[in-house]
Every structure is written in structure tokens, then in C-alpha cells.
Design a protein around this motif. Structure first.
Motif, PDB file in Angstrom:
ATOM      1  N   MET A 166     -36.234 -28.691   8.352  1.00  0.00           N
ATOM      2  CA  MET A 166     -36.955 -27.473   8.757  1.00  0.00           C
ATOM      3  C   MET A 166     -36.057 -26.249   8.592  1.00  0.00           C
ATOM      4  N   HIS A 167     -34.801 -26.383   9.118  1.00  0.00           N
ATOM      5  CA  HIS A 167     -33.862 -25.268   9.019  1.00  0.00           C
ATOM      6  C   HIS A 167     -33.509 -24.984   7.564  1.00  0.00           C
ATOM      7  N   LYS A 168     -33.390 -26.065   6.761  1.00  0.00           N
ATOM      8  CA  LYS A 168     -33.081 -25.882   5.352  1.00  0.00           C
ATOM      9  C   LYS A 168     -34.212 -25.150   4.634  1.00  0.00           C
ATOM     10  N   THR A 169     -35.460 -25.467   5.012  1.00  0.00           N
ATOM     11  CA  THR A 169     -36.601 -24.795   4.399  1.00  0.00           C
ATOM     12  C   THR A 169     -36.605 -23.303   4.718  1.00  0.00           C
ATOM     13  N   ILE A 170     -36.322 -22.964   5.975  1.00  0.00           N
ATOM     14  CA  ILE A 170     -36.282 -21.551   6.385  1.00  0.00           C
ATOM     15  C   ILE A 170     -35.154 -20.829   5.666  1.00  0.00           C
ATOM     16  N   LYS A 171     -33.984 -21.485   5.588  1.00  0.00           N
ATOM     17  CA  LYS A 171     -32.842 -20.858   4.913  1.00  0.00           C
ATOM     18  C   LYS A 171     -33.127 -20.641   3.431  1.00  0.00           C
ATOM     19  N   SER A 172     -33.777 -21.633   2.821  1.00  0.00           N
ATOM     20  CA  SER A 172     -34.081 -21.494   1.392  1.00  0.00           C
ATOM     21  C   SER A 172     -35.089 -20.364   1.160  1.00  0.00           C
ATOM     22  N   ARG A 173     -36.076 -20.222   2.065  1.00  0.00           N
ATOM     23  CA  ARG A 173     -37.044 -19.135   1.926  1.00  0.00           C
ATOM     24  C   ARG A 173     -36.378 -17.777   2.098  1.00  0.00           C
ATOM     25  N   ILE A 174     -35.467 -17.688   3.063  1.00  0.00           N
ATOM     26  CA  ILE A 174     -34.751 -16.428   3.280  1.00  0.00           C
ATOM     27  C   ILE A 174     -33.903 -16.094   2.053  1.00  0.00           C
ATOM     28  N   PHE A 175     -33.247 -17.135   1.521  1.00  0.00           N
ATOM     29  CA  PHE A 175     -32.399 -16.930   0.347  1.00  0.00           C
ATOM     30  C   PHE A 175     -33.221 -16.442  -0.843  1.00  0.00           C
ATOM     31  N   PHE A 176     -34.341 -17.113  -1.124  1.00  0.00           N
ATOM     32  CA  PHE A 176     -35.176 -16.714  -2.255  1.00  0.00           C
ATOM     33  C   PHE A 176     -35.827 -15.355  -2.014  1.00  0.00           C
ATOM     34  N   GLY A 177     -36.137 -15.038  -0.748  1.00  0.00           N
ATOM     35  CA  GLY A 177     -36.685 -13.726  -0.430  1.00  0.00           C
ATOM     36  C   GLY A 177     -35.676 -12.619  -0.707  1.00  0.00           C
ATOM     37  N   LEU A 178     -34.442 -12.845  -0.275  1.00  0.00           N
ATOM     38  CA  LEU A 178     -33.378 -11.864  -0.529  1.00  0.00           C
ATOM     39  C   LEU A 178     -33.103 -11.734  -2.025  1.00  0.00           C
ATOM     40  N   LEU A 179     -33.125 -12.885  -2.714  1.00  0.00           N
ATOM     41  CA  LEU A 179     -32.888 -12.865  -4.155  1.00  0.00           C
ATOM     42  C   LEU A 179     -33.987 -12.093  -4.881  1.00  0.00           C
ATOM     43  N   LEU A 180     -35.247 -12.316  -4.456  1.00  0.00           N
ATOM     44  CA  LEU A 180     -36.371 -11.598  -5.054  1.00  0.00           C
ATOM     45  C   LEU A 180     -36.266 -10.104  -4.783  1.00  0.00           C
TER      46      LEU A 180
END
Length: 277
Positions: free
Chosen positions: A1-15
């Protein structure tokens, strides 16, 4: 769950980063083109809003003042230079990558050593050579140096792609009665179209915007390329900043169109070449 949130934050920042980066590149171009339609009064009043009255005459005046002539000079010089550079680079890359002969690695290193030579360091020698061969103040005085300085990197790109093509393709062509020329023109080049287009596009961008050789090796104003021509127009169009920006817009537009048309092949070529090389 935490990995999913972190990955979404990462891709959001990257976008967000790439969106901001794209805006930082696109907006100055749009600003330049938009202000190319303004008169001086509108330009100095507020250069950040759309023009109230679109002055298409700015582009017409700039074109008739010399941009048209400089534009076609650049098209001719760039086209011939790129075709010459890509043709020589393709033939050299084919020989080095597909044939086994003594000294081919040394030849490749000699070609790559051209990447270490700055164009600015060779300008005096080139001037003397062009004078000696009566190429100074001619189109060929630009075309030959332009092509020569693009060959090392183009050979590097194309060779890395050629090396990735399986030898089975070669054997099948020879079994069908083909020779080395047929293998190159009918098989290797069609399979390598993305990397060849990438090399051509990179060379086109560099040559189209080149200024130093053009202002040094050409004295005849009728032969000036667009970077030198626009510098000359700057003094003649001082009364109209909109006209100057219109001239700059026309100079930038061809490269934008070329990149948009070939961006897919460009990305495919560079990505495939980097992975396969």
C-alpha cells in the motif's frame, strides 16, 4: 500500500516536472510568434497578451526585406549538407560494422576523434583551405565543413545500430543472390530508418542554426543563411520589433515542423540505438 502511494507521488512529481519543462520550452516560442503580429505600440504596452489587431503584414514585410532569400539559402545549404553527411556516415558505418578487415577499429577511432575537434578551433585553417580551393564565398564553402563536422557523431549513432542487426539477414540476402550493395540498400537501410532519421534530424538542427561559419565564409549577402541574414535585418528593421520577431518566428518554424513530423522516428531511433549499441 505504502509502495503504491510512493510510486504515485513519484510519478506525479515526475509528470509535473516534465509539464513545467515543456511549458518553459514552448512558451518562449509562442511569445515570440504572438508578438510577431504586434506593432511597436502594442508590444511595448504589454508583450504578454494577445494582440488586439493581428498584423500579418509584419511577416510579409520581413519576408520581402530578405528573410525569403535567406530562408531558401538555408534550406539549400542544410538539405545538401545533411544528405551528404548522412550518406557518407551510412556508408562508413556499414563498412566498419559489417565487414571484417584489418584496421577497421583504428579507422573508427580516427573518425570519432573528430568529435574532439571544436569547429571554432578550425576556422583559420578552414578559411585558408577554402581560399586555396576557391570555395570561399560559395555555398560549397559552407556545405563541405558542415557535412564534415556532422559525420563523426552520425557514424557513431548509425554504426551502433548496424551492429545490432543479426547476421542471419546478411546470409539470407547472399543466399538469394544478392551482394553487399543490395544488402545495404534493400535490407540494412530500411531496417535502420529510425536511426538514420535521428542522425539527419540532429544534423539538420545544428546546421540550420549555425552562425560562425556562415558569417566567416560568406561575404555575398545574397548567399547568407538565415542566422546571418536576420542579424543583418536587425539593423534595417529597428523601427519594428514585431517585424524582427516575425523574422525570428519564420526562422524557427521549419525546425519545429521537422521535429514534429519526425519526432516518433527520432525517439525510436535514439532509444533503440542506445539499447542496442
Amino acid at each position: 500500500m505504502h509502495k503504491t502511494i510512493k510510486s504515485r507521488i513519484f510519478f506525479g512529481l515526475l509528470l509535473a516536472f516534465f509539464v513545467l519543462y515543456a511549458l518553459s520550452v514552448i512558451y518562449p516560442i509562442l511569445w515570440m510568434m504572438m508578438n510577431g503580429f504586434k506593432n511597436n505600440q502594442e508590444f511595448f504596452a504589454n508583450s504578454w497578451i494577445l494582440p488586439k489587431q493581428w498584423k500579418f503584414s509584419n511577416f510579409q514585410v520581413a519576408w520581402e526585406s530578405g528573410v525569403g532569400r535567406y530562408f531558401f539559402n538555408s534550406v539549400f545549404v542544410t538539405t545538401v549538407s545533411v544528405l551528404l553527411a548522412v550518406l557518407i556516415s551510412t556508408l562508413a558505418a556499414y563498412a566498419i560494422s559489417r565487414f571484417q578487415f584489418k584496421g577497421r577499429h583504428v579507422i573508427f577511432l580516427i573518425i570519432l576523434s573528430g568529435l574532439m575537434m571544436a569547429p571554432q578551433a578550425s576556422i583559420v585553417s578552414l578559411y585558408q583551405i577554402l581560399k586555396l580551393f576557391h570555395l570561399y564565398n560559395t555555398y560549397w564553402g559552407l556545405i563541405i565543413p558542415y557535412a564534415a563536422f556532422q559525420i563523426p557523431f552520425s557514424v557513431f549513432l548509425i554504426r551502433s545500430y548496424f551492429l545490432s542487426i543479426p547476421r542471419d539477414v546478411e546470409e539470407a540476402t547472399f543466399l538469394d543472390g544478392g551482394n553487399s550493395w543490395k544488402l545495404l540498400w534493400s535490407v540494412i537501410i530500411p531496417m535502420s530508418r529510425p536511426i538514420i532519421i535521428s542522425a539527419a534530424l540532429l544534423a539538420t538542427i545544428v546546421i540550420w542554426n549555425e552562425f560562425m561559419f556562415a558569417i566567416t565564409f560568406l561575404e555575398n549577402g545574397n548567399q547568407w543563411t538565415i542566422p546571418v541574414g536576420i542579424l543583418n535585418l536587425k539593423g534595417r528593421l529597428t523601427a519594428g520589433f514585431g517585424m524582427q520577431l516575425a523574422a525570428l518566428s519564420m526562422a524557427a518554424l521549419p525546425m519545429i515542423i521537422v521535429f514534429i513530423l519526425f519526432q516518433r522516428q527520432f525517439v525510436r531511433g535514439l532509444s533503440a540505438g542506445s539499447v542496442k549499441g
